[in-house]
Design an enzyme around this catalytic site. Structure first.
Site, PDB file in Angstrom:
ATOM      1  N   HIS A 138     -23.318  33.451  47.864  1.00  0.00           N
ATOM      2  CA  HIS A 138     -22.459  32.704  48.783  1.00  0.00           C
ATOM      3  C   HIS A 138     -21.551  33.658  49.547  1.00  0.00           C
ATOM      4  O   HIS A 138     -20.908  34.525  48.955  1.00  0.00           O
ATOM      5  CB  HIS A 138     -21.608  31.685  48.018  1.00  0.00           C
ATOM      6  CG  HIS A 138     -22.414  30.668  47.276  1.00  0.00           C
ATOM      7  ND1 HIS A 138     -23.028  30.948  46.071  1.00  0.00           N
ATOM      8  CD2 HIS A 138     -22.716  29.378  47.572  1.00  0.00           C
ATOM      9  CE1 HIS A 138     -23.672  29.869  45.649  1.00  0.00           C
ATOM     10  NE2 HIS A 138     -23.507  28.908  46.541  1.00  0.00           N
TER      11      HIS A 138
ATOM     12  N   LYS B  42     -31.642  31.109  46.929  1.00  0.00           N
ATOM     13  CA  LYS B  42     -30.590  30.315  47.589  1.00  0.00           C
ATOM     14  C   LYS B  42     -29.522  31.233  48.154  1.00  0.00           C
ATOM     15  O   LYS B  42     -29.050  32.150  47.470  1.00  0.00           O
ATOM     16  CB  LYS B  42     -29.934  29.336  46.614  1.00  0.00           C
ATOM     17  CG  LYS B  42     -28.791  28.536  47.272  1.00  0.00           C
ATOM     18  CD  LYS B  42     -27.979  27.732  46.283  1.00  0.00           C
ATOM     19  CE  LYS B  42     -26.775  27.099  46.988  1.00  0.00           C
ATOM     20  NZ  LYS B  42     -25.859  26.428  46.039  1.00  0.00           N
TER      21      LYS B  42
ATOM     22  N   SER C 289     -17.357  12.073  67.541  1.00  0.00           N
ATOM     23  CA  SER C 289     -18.337  11.446  68.437  1.00  0.00           C
ATOM     24  C   SER C 289     -19.177  10.388  67.725  1.00  0.00           C
ATOM     25  O   SER C 289     -19.693  10.605  66.626  1.00  0.00           O
ATOM     26  CB  SER C 289     -19.270  12.511  69.028  1.00  0.00           C
ATOM     27  OG  SER C 289     -20.295  11.880  69.782  1.00  0.00           O
TER      28      SER C 289
ATOM     29  N   SER D 215     -21.855   9.167  69.291  1.00  0.00           N
ATOM     30  CA  SER D 215     -23.176   9.223  69.920  1.00  0.00           C
ATOM     31  C   SER D 215     -24.320   9.286  68.910  1.00  0.00           C
ATOM     32  O   SER D 215     -25.359   8.643  69.127  1.00  0.00           O
ATOM     33  CB  SER D 215     -23.246  10.423  70.875  1.00  0.00           C
ATOM     34  OG  SER D 215     -22.367  10.245  71.966  1.00  0.00           O
TER      35      SER D 215
ATOM     36  N   LYS E 222     -18.140  20.372  80.092  1.00  0.00           N
ATOM     37  CA  LYS E 222     -18.963  19.756  81.135  1.00  0.00           C
ATOM     38  C   LYS E 222     -19.143  20.661  82.355  1.00  0.00           C
ATOM     39  O   LYS E 222     -20.228  20.708  82.938  1.00  0.00           O
ATOM     40  CB  LYS E 222     -18.362  18.414  81.548  1.00  0.00           C
ATOM     41  CG  LYS E 222     -18.345  17.410  80.402  1.00  0.00           C
ATOM     42  CD  LYS E 222     -17.758  16.077  80.822  1.00  0.00           C
ATOM     43  CE  LYS E 222     -17.731  15.127  79.619  1.00  0.00           C
ATOM     44  NZ  LYS E 222     -17.304  13.776  79.983  1.00  0.00           N
TER      45      LYS E 222
ATOM     46  N   ASP F 206     -21.616  10.182  83.478  1.00  0.00           N
ATOM     47  CA  ASP F 206     -20.255   9.736  83.194  1.00  0.00           C
ATOM     48  C   ASP F 206     -19.746   8.760  84.250  1.00  0.00           C
ATOM     49  O   ASP F 206     -19.199   7.708  83.939  1.00  0.00           O
ATOM     50  CB  ASP F 206     -19.298  10.934  83.154  1.00  0.00           C
ATOM     51  CG  ASP F 206     -19.202  11.555  81.769  1.00  0.00           C
ATOM     52  OD1 ASP F 206     -19.561  10.877  80.794  1.00  0.00           O
ATOM     53  OD2 ASP F 206     -18.769  12.718  81.671  1.00  0.00           O
TER      54      ASP F 206
END
Length: 518
Positions: A128, A155, A253, A255, A302, A340
């Site tokens: 780890h 792992k 979000s 979505s 954006k 949008d």
């Protein structure tokens, strides 16, 4: 198959103070759909190995993986190594299906086995890294060192400083899978989420899903309910296309709720994720394969996303921002568009329809209205363009006046600083649209304007949808204005995105039902 016997497994970490609590959680994990459980012995407040391990194994309704993680590897055990090693050996002898041994002590552990290890029990040798994700060369060396111990299963878990780090782990996973090396390769933290969800696609042996949100054994673990019900984990395979929302922050979000349920209902082999992205250009450059097929873009990316696209549709180019990017399967080029303004303007128009003053010879209730937009970023640009196209008189208010002026000059509007908006009320019946993140969870007490100002507006829209009713909206409603929520914009803009992603008609009623119940 990912684990040599079947599909990628879901392992639920079991952390409790007592063995009785652990057994109860194991039964809950089975009911939740888990394939196996990781019994974290280091979390027990009191521990009698010969009694407690046997109790767990005999009463477990699922295959067991025993982990006794020391503090030096991120666990809670601070005792001596001999006792810890004895407990893991005992678990093997009593019938554990797996045990986890840290790479740092793996050779000593193997040397301590006085007899051949039980054939049933597989040894996972783990490493780890809670600071970063090493280079691809160093990861390859790490896997080789773990294999050299004699591990049945390799792992490693690293930490994502940037979402691009996950790509290196995917590369190692695929390489190991091709070589038939069982591997669990995960990236911790919110930026590493997709490493946990996409294990079945890239050949990981198992992933971890918790019973409760926040009660994790490592940073960034989703719940088993999210894996199964939100991300359709059992449906993900090598050919699954990857979609997602790019933003920062992005954990709020909704979505994924919309798209993953729609994909499942329509039988589309795709999964939609949240991508916490710091650098958009780096993200697109790193994840450039055709498997990464489509993206939604939200704050603050954006405008930057538009600059990364090979082609931008004329409307989005005029706005200067995209909220939807499609990777064309034919040539791998990125195409950007903006949905949008359609979603927001349509929602606002529908909100105005019920007002008596909403008549207009042009057919749009926005024509001639004074439309005040807070924010000059991607969403603000989209609304300014859309409102101007509908015949509204547009005003841009922004914390930084220079940005407001820049956008106002581009669309033929008036510019104000956000502070000036407090005294701006040349008429009543105006429209106000907040396109910033002010008021978004967790800062729900914030609002872009004072309540006193809201009496001059007939309709107030807020692009924020977590919470659905922001402080701005409930104060606007108390002031007598009609309100339009960000949920309505989210649904409206999602219709076109879904159609661009899939080539299928948007399931509008399904989207509305999902958001109504979320």
């Amino acid at each position: 198959m990912a684990n040599g016997e079947g599909a990628t497994l879901i392992c639920v970490p079991i952390m409790a103070d007592t063995v009785d609590q652990m057994v109860a959680l194991i039964h809950k994990a089975k009911f939740s759909g888990a394939d196996l459980v990781e019994v974290r012995l280091d979390h027990l407040k009191s521990f009698n190995p010969s009694v407690d391990i046997e109790t767990v194994i005999k009463q477990s309704s699922l295959p067991t993986l025993f982990t006794y993680r020391p503090t030096w590897e991120g666990g809670q055990y601070a005792g001596d190594e001999d006792s810890r090693r004895d407990a893991l050996r005992l678990a093997m002898k009593l019938g554990a299906d797996y045990i986890d041994v840290e790479l740092q002590v793996a050779n000593e552990f193997y040397n301590s086995l006085q007899e051949d290890k039980p054939s049933k029990c597989k040894i996972i040798v783990s490493s780890h890294n809670y600071q970063f994700t090493p280079s691809i060369e160093d990861l390859g060396d790490l896997v080789a060192r773990i294999q050299a111990t004699g591990a049945d299963i390799v792992k490693f878990a690293t930490t994502a400083k940037d979402i691009s780090d996950v790509a290196r782990v995917f590369q190692i996973t695929v390489h190991s899978h091709v070589r038939a090396v069982p591997i669990i390769a995960l990236v911790m933290g919110e930026r590493g989420l997709m490493s946990r969800v996409l294990c079945p696609k890239f050949g990981g042996y198992l992933t971890f899903g918790t019973l409760e949100s926040g009660k994790v054994s490592a940073p960034g673990q989703p719940t088993i309910k999210e894996l199964l019900d939100l991300y359709n984990f059992r449906m993900i395979g090598p050919d699954t296309k990857i979609y997602g929302i790019i933003g920062n922050p992005v954990g709020h979000s909704k979505s994924p709720l919309l798209y993953n349920e729609a994909f499942r209902t329509a039988g589309i082999n795709g999964v939609y994720l949240r991508f916490l992205v710091d650098d958009v250009a780096s993200f697109f450059q790193t994840y450039s394969s055709s498997d990464f097929a489509g993206f939604s873009c939200t704050i603050p990316h954006k405008e930057a996303a538009a600059m990364c696209c090979d082609e931008v549709d004329p409307t989005a180019k005029s706005i200067g921002a995209v909220n939807c990017v499609i990777r064309r399967q034919a040539d791998g080029k990125l195409f950007g568009c903006n949905t949008d303004y359609v979603g927001a303007i349509t929602a606002i128009e529908e909100g105005l329809q019920g007002l008596h003053s909403a008549s207009s010879v042009t057919g749009s209730p926005l024509a001639g209205k004074l439309f005040v937009i807070i924010g000059a970023g991607g969403a603000g640009k989209a609304l300014a363009y859309g409102a101007k196209e509908k015949g509204a008189r547009v005003v841009i208010a922004n914390r930084t006046y220079e940005r407001a002026k820049e956008l106002a000059d581009a669309v033929g509007a008036q510019a104000l600083s956000l502070a000036d908006l407090e005294g701006f009320h040349p008429e009543t019946g105006m429209i106000l649209a907040n396109t910033t993140s002010i008021g978004m969870h967790p800062k729900v007490d914030e609002t872009p304007v004072s309540k006193e100002v809201l009496q001059y507006y007939s309709l107030v829209f807020d692009a924020v949808y977590t919470p659905k009713i922001t402080r701005l909206l409930w104060e606007a409603e108390e002031s007598g204005a009609r309100i339009v929520t960000g949920v309505e914009m989210l649904i409206g803009q999602a219709y076109e995105q879904y159609e661009r992603f899939t080539g299928l008609p948007a399931p509008k009623e399904l989207f509305k039902r999902i958001m109504a119940n979320s």
